[in-house]
Design a protein around this motif. Structure first.
Motif, PDB file in Angstrom:
ATOM      1  N   SER B 224       0.840  -1.210   0.000  1.00 36.17           N
ATOM      2  CA  SER B 224       0.000   0.000   0.000  1.00 36.17           C
ATOM      3  C   SER B 224       0.867   1.249   0.000  1.00 36.17           C
ATOM      4  O   SER B 224       0.605   2.213  -0.722  1.00 36.17           O
ATOM      5  N   ILE B 404       0.546  -7.046  -8.540  1.00 41.01           N
ATOM      6  CA  ILE B 404       0.867  -5.761  -7.907  1.00 41.01           C
ATOM      7  C   ILE B 404       0.944  -4.655  -8.968  1.00 41.01           C
ATOM      8  O   ILE B 404       0.505  -3.525  -8.730  1.00 41.01           O
ATOM      9  N   ALA B 407      -2.408  -3.466  -9.511  1.00 39.96           N
ATOM     10  CA  ALA B 407      -2.838  -2.550  -8.442  1.00 39.96           C
ATOM     11  C   ALA B 407      -2.232  -1.166  -8.664  1.00 39.96           C
ATOM     12  O   ALA B 407      -2.895  -0.139  -8.462  1.00 39.96           O
ATOM     13  N   VAL B 414      -5.135  -2.852  -3.696  1.00 37.78           N
ATOM     14  CA  VAL B 414      -3.994  -3.592  -3.161  1.00 37.78           C
ATOM     15  C   VAL B 414      -4.481  -4.860  -2.462  1.00 37.78           C
ATOM     16  O   VAL B 414      -3.901  -5.941  -2.623  1.00 37.78           O
TER      17      VAL B 414
END
Lengths: 273, 437
Positions: B224, B404, B407, B414
């Motif tokens: 994050s 990822i 994201a 996430v």
């Protein structure tokens, strides 16, 4: 009258535009080969610059271009001749002596092209290892022949289909055997088609990069391996890579340019029917 | 009759005399700068060893990896020297594919090799490859921009500080982004960096029983943090930026901060390749909860496959190419910033190298403090800072990297990315038979 000229003009312009779009990457690559590494990655890209041969010098210093080029020539010509040698009789029997299974056989041959080559890498690699064909020109010739055979048979089959059966029959009446029929009647009649098939096979073999990278190391490596040795994820080698690529495609580009009439004729042969 | 039997005999004699004349060994290597220099010094080697001739196969990293794996797994015997990394060495050594290098010549001075690198190339205490160059990761920053913004670099920056600095430096209107980090998916691309970030946030790839921990709080916090910072202060389209792209961005003055491989230092410091050569600052890789695993360890090394027919000649070559003498040779011929870094203590003790490469001490410290055997705050069953030394890791790492990246591109959250990644890694590990429950 007026509208037909406008139409012609529009089509010509469109054709030019498409040709430019298709050719631009190659043009840009040739241009980049004459730049320095710094200019090659400059933003905005420089169209006018002082051309340099340093990329070519470095490429020549690092690798033996002639050796790679000879391998490419031997492998693509060898595999094409071998493929034609097998495909002419095969296409002859399919075109003139068809059985109920001919169509199916043709489709099945083509289906081998639908498998991604990496799927058979391991078995081929093991076979080649045991037969001592790794890093050998003869091994690569066999693989390329097998790779192109379906396309070569298909193309020859369509050309042969266009030959009227009566001509062959007349030959037979005059006492020609099968071999003479093929050699003295069929081949001369379809020579343009055979030539364009051969050219396509040469081009496909010349450009093939999967098998040549995986089955060769140094002594049988063709030009695709030569280019691959200049592509790098680390550091800036765009000018050198472009120079190497230009050198690798130059022979085939020139061959294509010289034979474009036959190529186009061959490639559009079946399409107009 | 006699003359007929003479012909093959003469042929054999001729072949033997040719073979005795020069033994050819085939060397497969990556086309990175340092290896190209090695290839360029072929003549020097052949002059010193007239009985050995070198044949080169130079390929891009990913192509080379596939090519070598095919050959070594099938015992193909096409190569006598293979360039492989710290990831492959222990795996291939366990398979019995590599020749153990236990009787190296005395003057090779094995103890001069940096310990973490030597450990990374060993399996059960035996060395299976000799390091050609080594690297860790560190932070590069723009001294001029830091000064202008009134930021004082600390001795050991933390990720929290870095976030604050990146916010201050970010000035997209003037073409400067606060921070550049890897976003291109791949186990050796974004996941190399992200593994170190997760490590320093206290996370790990697998627990002691090989269960993946990708949906753990430490992973969530780290990823994050990364996604948020990159969205605020990173360049647009970061998911297509790997090492190379970021190096181009940073060296053309578009990034305030860049955390990546120490091996970029030489090029960033070279004014002919980098616009920021005179404004370049170095710092250790930032940390968060723990310093463990905050910077990676990698080495490209030369190994001899068991299938080679010319093991002795191959050994002569790899001891030459990784020797002190080779380092000196490159220093004299190509300049001291071009010597392969990160392998030998003697390179860093050399005053000529210290003078030419002011980043040397940072690099040395980063490598010496990277410990692949203890990469995380919690115990782990694997060796490796930015990877786990199991064959399944390449696939898992690349898949997680793709999720990822999705994201980062804003295609999923996430949390979604990590729970998908966890599920897929769990499936792979279960199928591979690491656990059943």
């Amino acid at each position: 009258m007026h509208s037909s000229i406008t139409k012609k003009l529009a089509i010509t312009l469109l054709a030019w535009a498409i040709a430019l779009v298709v050719f631009f990457p190659i043009f840009w690559m040739i241009l980049t080969g004459f730049k320095t590494e710094g200019e090659a990655v400059a933003t905005p890209p420089s169209l006018f610059f002082e051309p340099t041969l340093s990329g070519y010098h470095e490429v020549m210093a690092r690798a033996d271009y002639v050796k790679f080029a000879i391998n490419s020539v031997v492998v693509s010509l060898g595999s094409t001749l071998l493929a034609l040698l097998i495909a002419v009789p095969a296409a002859y029997s399919m075109a003139f002596l068809p059985t109920p299974r001919t169509r199916g056989t043709l489709l099945w041959m083509l289906s081998t092209k639908m498998l991604p080559p990496v799927g058979v890498l391991m078995p081929i690699y093991l076979l080649f290892r045991d037969l001592g064909l790794l890093d050998s020109l003869s091994g690569l010739i066999v693989i390329y022949m097998l790779m192109n055979l379906p396309i070569v048979v298909w193309m020859l089959y369509t050309f042969f289909k266009d030959v009227p059966k009566d001509i062959l029959e007349a030959g037979r009446m005059d006492g020609a055997g099968t071999l003479q029929e093929v050699l003295y009647l069929l081949v001369p009649l379809t020579l343009p088609g055979i030539a364009s098939t051969g050219l396509l096979s040469v081009i496909l073999s010349w450009n093939e990069a999967f098998w040549s990278l995986n089955l060769t190391t140094s002594s049988a490596a063709p030009l695709t391996a030569f280019i691959a040795s200049f592509s790098s994820p680390e550091g800036l080698f765009w000018a050198k890579l472009s120079a190497a690529s230009t050198m690798a495609i130059a022979p085939i580009l020139i061959l294509g340019w010289m034979t474009q009439k036959q190529m186009v004729r061959g490639l559009t042969f079946g399409a107009v029917k | 009759m006699r003359s007929i039997s003479l012909i093959p005999a003469a042929g054999v004699a001729l072949l033997t005399s040719l073979a005795a004349h020069a033994e050819t060994i085939t060397v497969a290597t990556v086309n990175n700068n340092d290896m190209i220099i090695m290839q360029g010094l072929t003549d020097e080697f052949e002059k010193a060893h007239p009985d050995i001739k070198l044949d080169w196969v130079v390929l891009e990293e990913n192509v080379l990896r596939q090519r070598l794996t095919t050959d070594i797994a099938t015992n193909g015997g096409q190569f006598d020297v293979m360039t492989i990394g710290t990831y492959e060495v222990p795996i291939w050594a366990r398979q019995g594919w590599l020749t153990a290098l236990d009787d190296l010549p005395k003057d090779y001075d094995e103890n001069d090799l940096l310990k973490p690198i030597r450990d990374g190339l060993s399996q059960k205490g035996k060395l299976y490859a000799l390091p050609f160059y080594g690297e860790s990761s560190m932070m590069y920053y723009r001294k001029d921009l830091f000064e202008k913004a009134g930021i004082q670099m600390t001795e050991q920056p933390t990720w929290k500080e870095v976030r604050g600095w990146a916010d201050k430096l970010n000035d997209p209107d003037n073409g400067v982004y606060g921070i550049c980090l890897r976003g291109k998916p791949g186990w050796g691309e974004n996941m190399a960096f992200l593994s170190t970030l997760v490590n320093t946030y206290g996370g790990r790839w697998f627990d002691e029983k090989w269960h993946p921990e990708i949906d753990s709080p430490a992973w969530k916090e780290a990823v994050s943090f990364y996604v948020d910072m990159m969205k605020h202060d990173g360049p647009p389209g970061a998911t297509s930026n790997g090492f190379n792209e970021n190096q181009a961005l940073f060296s053309s003055g578009k990034c305030g901060i860049w955390v990546d491989a120490t091996s970029a230092a030489g090029r960033l410091y070279d004014p002919s390749e980098s616009k920021v050569a005179d404004k370049l600052g170095f710092a250790p890789a930032p940390v968060a909860e723990t310093p463990k695993g905050s910077h990676w360890l990698w080495s490209w090394a030369l190994a001899i496959p068991q299938s080679s027919q010319s093991k002795d000649a191959a050994k002569t070559f790899i001891t030459w190419a990784t020797s002190k003498g080779y380092v000196d040779l490159v220093g004299e011929k190509k300049g001291w910033t071009s010597v392969p870094p990160g392998t030998r203590k003697s390179t860093y003790d050399n005053p000529k190298y210290q003078q030419a490469a002011p980043f040397a001490s940072f690099v040395l410290k980063a490598i010496e403090t990277a410990d692949p055997t203890d990469p995380s705050a919690k115990p782990v069953p694997y060796t490796g800072v930015q990877y786990a030394d199991i064959p399944e890791f390449q696939a898992i790492g690349t898949q997680v990297g793709q999720m990822i990246a999705a994201a980062l591109a804003g295609q999923q959250t996430v949390d979604q990315a990590l729970s998908n990644a966890q599920r897929s890694a769990d499936r792979t590990m279960r199928q591979a038979g690491y656990y059943k429950d």
